[in-house]
Write an enzyme that holds these catalytic residues in place. Structure first.
Site, PDB file in Angstrom:
ATOM      1  CG  ASN A   8      13.465  13.861 111.555  1.00  0.00           C
ATOM      2  OD1 ASN A   8      12.644  13.115 111.018  1.00  0.00           O
ATOM      3  ND2 ASN A   8      14.453  13.396 112.317  1.00  0.00           N
ATOM      4  CD1 TRP A   9       7.515  17.182 111.234  1.00  0.00           C
ATOM      5  CD2 TRP A   9       6.008  16.661 109.678  1.00  0.00           C
ATOM      6  NE1 TRP A   9       6.906  18.349 110.856  1.00  0.00           N
ATOM      7  CE2 TRP A   9       5.971  18.055 109.893  1.00  0.00           C
ATOM      8  CE3 TRP A   9       5.140  16.111 108.728  1.00  0.00           C
ATOM      9  CZ2 TRP A   9       5.102  18.906 109.209  1.00  0.00           C
ATOM     10  CZ3 TRP A   9       4.275  16.943 108.044  1.00  0.00           C
ATOM     11  CH2 TRP A   9       4.248  18.329 108.284  1.00  0.00           C
ATOM     12  CE  LYS A  10      13.195  13.012 115.697  1.00  0.00           C
ATOM     13  NZ  LYS A  10      13.883  12.955 116.950  1.00  0.00           N
ATOM     14  CG  HIS A  96      17.995  10.779 113.212  1.00  0.00           C
ATOM     15  ND1 HIS A  96      17.731  10.265 114.453  1.00  0.00           N
ATOM     16  CD2 HIS A  96      17.650  12.080 113.250  1.00  0.00           C
ATOM     17  CE1 HIS A  96      17.221  11.233 115.213  1.00  0.00           C
ATOM     18  NE2 HIS A  96      17.171  12.345 114.510  1.00  0.00           N
ATOM     19  CD  GLU A 167      19.945  15.756 114.677  1.00  0.00           C
ATOM     20  OE1 GLU A 167      19.010  16.531 114.828  1.00  0.00           O
ATOM     21  OE2 GLU A 167      19.803  14.557 114.425  1.00  0.00           O
ATOM     22  N   GLY A 173      15.571  15.440 121.822  1.00  0.00           N
ATOM     23  CA  GLY A 173      14.341  15.228 122.585  1.00  0.00           C
ATOM     24  C   GLY A 173      14.496  15.388 124.093  1.00  0.00           C
ATOM     25  CB  SER A 210      16.649  20.039 122.704  1.00  0.00           C
ATOM     26  OG  SER A 210      16.356  18.755 123.203  1.00  0.00           O
TER      27      SER A 210
END
Ligand code: PGA
Length: 247
Positions: A8-10, A96, A167, A173, A210
């Site tokens: 997931n490159w956001k 998300h 998640e 993060g 993470s």
């Protein structure tokens, strides 16, 4: 069991950066996959089509980060599941925690998105997870139940495969991950919930938050976790490669 990685490159890479990454690394990544695992790259919407062309003859799959809950119409700024289908997206993330938080997405909206994806044969990756407060105050399983219920219902009715990515929002993060014990408990809870209310559902469980080459080591002991949703660790190819080699 064939593991899956969702990158997931956001909004971390510009289109040009994402394209360069794919052009530079697609051959090596494709070799790493070698029919033994699945990998999907989820860049920004604007890069999807071009990245789809770059990875066309590889085993790397294309994923979107979101879609519109409606089929088509006057929804300025939205992207339909139908458009995602046209450019060969195989997967799409829904729910998300960043979208729940910044775009105020509700479980109803998320379930509608999943429904659109099922209609277009795109596999949704439903993200669920508690906040730090819910973790501490024992509200966790109530939250997970709410987040699961409507979308799982849609998958069950459509008889389609669903990926469920656990998640915890506090893990995303932050460098923190749940303990193995806590992960076992959560995975068990999700499995029991599905067996009880949606017996026979075709689903796989992923973990996200993470994940990196060190934190993944313990999580790999939880065998029912079939894959990983990677944010930060998927941006740099060498880091991603280290993780892929552990699977
Ligand atoms: P992270 O993000 O790996 O950077 O924690 C995961 C996610 O948000 O899907």
């Amino acid at each position: 069991m064939q593991k899956i990685i969702i990158a997931n490159w956001k909004m971390q890479k510009t289109d040009q950066e994402a394209i360069t990454w794919c052009n530079t690394n697609k051959e090596e990544l494709n070799k790493l996959i070698e029919n033994r695992l699945k990998i999907a790259i989820c860049p920004s919407f604007s890069a999807l089509d071009r990245i789809g062309t770059i990875i066309k003859n590889t085993q790397i799959k294309l994923g979107a980060q979101d879609c519109c809950p409606q089929e088509r119409g006057a929804y300025t700024g939205d992207i339909s599941a139908l458009s995602l289908k046209e450019i060969n997206c195989s997967y799409c993330i829904v729910g998300h925690s960043e979208r729940r938080k910044y775009q105020c997405e509700t479980d109803e909206i998320i379930a509608q998105k999943a429904e659109m994806l099922f209609k277009n044969n795109i596999t949704p990756i439903l993200c669920i997870g508690e906040s730090q407060v819910e973790e501490i105050t024992d509200g966790k399983f109530k939250t997970l139940e709410h987040q699961l219920n409507l979308t799982v219902n849609k998958a069950y009715a459509a008889k389609k495969k669903l990926y469920i990515a656990y998640e915890p929002s506090w893990a995303i993060g932050s460098g923190q991950v749940p303990s193995v014990e806590s992960l076992y408990k959560t995975v068990n809870w999700i499995q029991n919930y599905i067996t009880l209310y949606f017996h026979g559902l075709d689903y796989s469980l992923l973990y996200g938050g993470s994940v990196n080459e060190s934190t993944i080591q313990d999580i790999l002991n939880v065998h029912d976790i079939e894959g990983f949703l990677l944010g930060g660790a998927s941006l740099d190819f060498q880091t991603l490669k280290k993780i892929v080699l552990l699977l």
